[in-house]
Design an enzyme around this catalytic site. Structure first.
Site, short mmCIF file in Angstrom:
data_model
loop_
_atom_site.label_atom_id
_atom_site.label_comp_id
_atom_site.label_asym_id
_atom_site.label_seq_id
_atom_site.Cartn_x
_atom_site.Cartn_y
_atom_site.Cartn_z
N CYS A 1 0.84 -1.22 0.00
CA CYS A 1 0.00 0.00 0.00
C CYS A 1 0.87 1.25 0.00
O CYS A 1 0.54 2.25 -0.66
CB CYS A 1 -0.90 0.03 1.22
SG CYS A 1 -2.05 -1.34 1.32
C1 BEZ Z 1 0.61 -4.62 1.89
O1 BEZ Z 1 0.09 -3.55 1.52
O2 BEZ Z 1 1.80 -4.78 1.84
C2 BEZ Z 1 -0.26 -5.70 2.41
C3 BEZ Z 1 -1.45 -5.40 3.03
C4 BEZ Z 1 -2.24 -6.43 3.54
C5 BEZ Z 1 -1.82 -7.74 3.41
C6 BEZ Z 1 -0.63 -8.03 2.75
C7 BEZ Z 1 0.16 -7.01 2.24
#
Ligand code: BEZ
Length: 211
Positions: A45
């Site tokens: 994200c």
């Molecule tokens: C991420 O944004 O890295 C992420 C968010 C939730 C689960 C796995 C990865």
């Protein structure tokens, strides 16, 4: 019931990192991109929001307003935005919805319980100036989206909204386009005076008409 292409994108009011907003007022007459993120302070994200901020000029050039969402609260958003700016060489100035009560997530069906009961998946909606849903994509938490692809789709949507054309596989702005079936072959020269090719009676191409 979940949204489908061509449906009216529902309006909502929400708390965001830039203050309270009414979605329709925020969009005005612009195109919109509404996209969800599973959670703040997560690595994928962080890169997605950084990339979106870096592409600010590209979205503005296309008259597109972006709006992100995660189910975390405003205080976490503000701290996370500092991290994104620091690590991604970015300046996140678009709103991030703090959807703690999941009101917007539910409205846009962004929680897919078999993937996660609590977090949104990576949903992305492109909304036209008529407030209709033009595109929906859904990615899993583990896969970051390609924001150049989002811009490419916007180029196609904006072009095909104004001309009787469609865009072929892997098309990018500036390449030849397909004349739609609604245009009779004998009418092509008048409608597309820059030339055309008839590859098959159902596959006719022409240079991109707005270039
Ligand atoms: C991420 O944004 O890295 C992420 C968010 C939730 C689960 C796995 C990865």
């Amino acid at each position: 019931m979940s949204l489908r292409l061509g449906d009216t994108a529902p309006n909502f009011q929400a708390k965001t990192s830039i203050g309270d907003i009414d979605f329709y007022e925020y969009l005005g007459d612009s195109w919109g991109v509404l996209f969800s993120h599973p959670a703040d302070y997560t690595p994928v994200c962080t890169t997605e929001l950084g990339k979106t901020a870096q592409l600010k000029g590209e979205f503005a050039k296309r008259n597109v307003k972006v709006l992100a969402l995660s189910v975390d609260g405003l205080e976490r958003h503000q701290g996370w935005i500092k991290d994104i700016n620091e690590t991604q060489n970015a300046d996140v100035d678009f709103p991030i919805i703090a959807d703690e009560d999941r009101k917007v997530s539910d409205l846009y069906d962004m929680i897919h319980p078999n993937a996660s009961e609590t977090f949104t998946v990576r949903s992305l909606f492109i909304i036209g100036p008529d407030k209709k849903v033009k595109l929906m994509i859904t990615y899993p938490a583990s896969t970051g989206r390609n924001f150049h692809e989002v811009l490419r789709v916007i180029d196609s949507l904006q072009l095909t909204a104004n001309y009787s054309v469609a865009t072929p596989a892997n098309w990018v702005d500036g390449e030849d386009v397909i004349v739609t079936a609604a245009v009779k072959t004998e009418d092509i020269p008048a409608r597309f005076p820059r030339g055309h090719k008839i590859i098959k009676p159902y596959l006719r191409t022409t240079p991109q008409p707005n270039k």
